[in-house]
Design a protein around this motif. Structure first.
Motif, mmCIF file in Angstrom:
data_model
loop_
_atom_site.group_PDB
_atom_site.id
_atom_site.type_symbol
_atom_site.label_atom_id
_atom_site.label_comp_id
_atom_site.label_asym_id
_atom_site.label_seq_id
_atom_site.Cartn_x
_atom_site.Cartn_y
_atom_site.Cartn_z
ATOM 1 N N ARG A 10 0.902 -1.147 0.000
ATOM 2 C CA ARG A 10 0.000 0.000 0.000
ATOM 3 C C ARG A 10 0.940 1.196 0.000
ATOM 4 O O ARG A 10 1.900 1.248 0.786
ATOM 5 C CB ARG A 10 -0.877 -0.011 1.244
ATOM 6 C CG ARG A 10 -1.919 1.052 1.213
ATOM 7 C CD ARG A 10 -3.293 0.452 1.603
ATOM 8 N NE ARG A 10 -4.356 1.357 1.221
ATOM 9 C CZ ARG A 10 -5.037 1.286 0.077
ATOM 10 N NH1 ARG A 10 -4.810 0.323 -0.765
ATOM 11 N NH2 ARG A 10 -5.967 2.149 -0.209
ATOM 12 N N ALA A 11 0.701 2.156 -0.902
ATOM 13 C CA ALA A 11 1.645 3.260 -1.062
ATOM 14 C C ALA A 11 0.915 4.579 -1.256
ATOM 15 O O ALA A 11 -0.226 4.610 -1.720
ATOM 16 C CB ALA A 11 2.555 3.006 -2.261
ATOM 17 N N MET A 12 1.586 5.645 -0.907
ATOM 18 C CA MET A 12 1.139 6.992 -1.238
ATOM 19 C C MET A 12 1.916 7.381 -2.498
ATOM 20 O O MET A 12 3.149 7.337 -2.512
ATOM 21 C CB MET A 12 1.441 7.967 -0.098
ATOM 22 C CG MET A 12 0.957 9.376 -0.359
ATOM 23 S SD MET A 12 -0.830 9.512 -0.547
ATOM 24 C CE MET A 12 -1.375 9.113 1.110
ATOM 25 N N GLY A 83 7.747 3.521 4.927
ATOM 26 C CA GLY A 83 8.513 4.757 4.939
ATOM 27 C C GLY A 83 9.473 4.910 3.770
ATOM 28 O O GLY A 83 9.999 6.005 3.536
ATOM 29 N N ARG A 84 9.709 3.834 3.014
ATOM 30 C CA ARG A 84 10.655 3.883 1.889
ATOM 31 C C ARG A 84 10.090 4.731 0.763
ATOM 32 O O ARG A 84 8.981 4.531 0.324
ATOM 33 C CB ARG A 84 10.915 2.461 1.390
ATOM 34 C CG ARG A 84 11.814 2.382 0.144
ATOM 35 C CD ARG A 84 13.203 2.929 0.466
ATOM 36 N NE ARG A 84 14.209 2.350 -0.380
ATOM 37 C CZ ARG A 84 14.782 3.012 -1.391
ATOM 38 N NH1 ARG A 84 14.427 4.234 -1.690
ATOM 39 N NH2 ARG A 84 15.719 2.425 -2.106
ATOM 40 N N GLU A 85 10.846 5.723 0.327
ATOM 41 C CA GLU A 85 10.457 6.563 -0.801
ATOM 42 C C GLU A 85 11.201 6.120 -2.048
ATOM 43 O O GLU A 85 12.311 5.596 -1.958
ATOM 44 C CB GLU A 85 10.778 8.033 -0.528
ATOM 45 C CG GLU A 85 9.933 8.632 0.571
ATOM 46 C CD GLU A 85 10.188 10.121 0.745
ATOM 47 O OE1 GLU A 85 9.332 10.771 1.346
ATOM 48 O OE2 GLU A 85 11.242 10.623 0.296
ATOM 49 N N VAL A 100 6.169 3.858 0.526
ATOM 50 C CA VAL A 100 5.541 2.633 1.018
ATOM 51 C C VAL A 100 4.872 2.931 2.354
ATOM 52 O O VAL A 100 5.501 3.467 3.267
ATOM 53 C CB VAL A 100 6.565 1.500 1.197
ATOM 54 C CG1 VAL A 100 5.914 0.268 1.831
ATOM 55 C CG2 VAL A 100 7.220 1.132 -0.125
ATOM 56 N N ILE A 101 3.594 2.591 2.465
ATOM 57 C CA ILE A 101 2.875 2.698 3.726
ATOM 58 C C ILE A 101 2.912 1.359 4.447
ATOM 59 O O ILE A 101 3.173 1.300 5.642
ATOM 60 C CB ILE A 101 1.409 3.134 3.484
ATOM 61 C CG1 ILE A 101 1.385 4.533 2.888
ATOM 62 C CG2 ILE A 101 0.595 3.053 4.772
ATOM 63 C CD1 ILE A 101 0.031 4.952 2.375
ATOM 64 N N GLN A 102 2.683 0.284 3.704
ATOM 65 C CA GLN A 102 2.626 -1.050 4.293
ATOM 66 C C GLN A 102 2.976 -2.079 3.235
ATOM 67 O O GLN A 102 2.522 -1.972 2.091
ATOM 68 C CB GLN A 102 1.215 -1.308 4.815
ATOM 69 C CG GLN A 102 0.986 -2.670 5.392
ATOM 70 C CD GLN A 102 -0.481 -2.876 5.793
ATOM 71 O OE1 GLN A 102 -1.358 -2.134 5.396
ATOM 72 N NE2 GLN A 102 -0.713 -3.901 6.569
#
Length: 108
Positions: A10-12, A83-85, A100-102
């Motif tokens: 799940r990502a922003m 937290g990985r961008e 990355v959110i999850q």
């Protein structure tokens, strides 16, 4: 995509605005840009799939939280964690950022 050897997250996802040098048009449906986890000078890209909900669009300058899938390959191991961008690119052009959110699953 048949679900084998993918990593789901799940990502922003944020597209850069035109003023920031990003795309001029919104994204709808399935979007398959390059995903660069290794910096602007690295040309090693991951294959990822951003599938927007039916009827949704992501306009330049906007963000959306979405599920994503990446084809698994050895260079991607260890790169996906909360937290990985990473850079979202069209060719060598930076058009957005992902975070990355999850991590949802390592394999199906």
């Amino acid at each position: 995509m048949d679900g084998r050897d993918v990593i789901r997250v799940r990502a922003m996802v944020r597209l850069l605005s035109v003023a920031e040098g990003g795309r001029a048009t919104p994204v709808r449906g399935s979007y398959r840009p390059n995903h660069n986890f290794f910096g602007p000078d690295n040309r090693e890209m991951a294959t990822g799939f951003i599938d927007l909900p039916v009827g949704a669009e992501l306009k330049p300058g906007d963000s959306i939280e979405v599920p994503m899938a990446f084809w698994r390959w050895s260079g991607l191991d260890g790169q996906l964690y909360p937290g990985r961008e990473w850079r979202i690119q069209e060719g060598a052009k930076l058009v957005g950022w992902g975070t990355v959110i999850q991590v949802l699953s390592e394999r199906l």
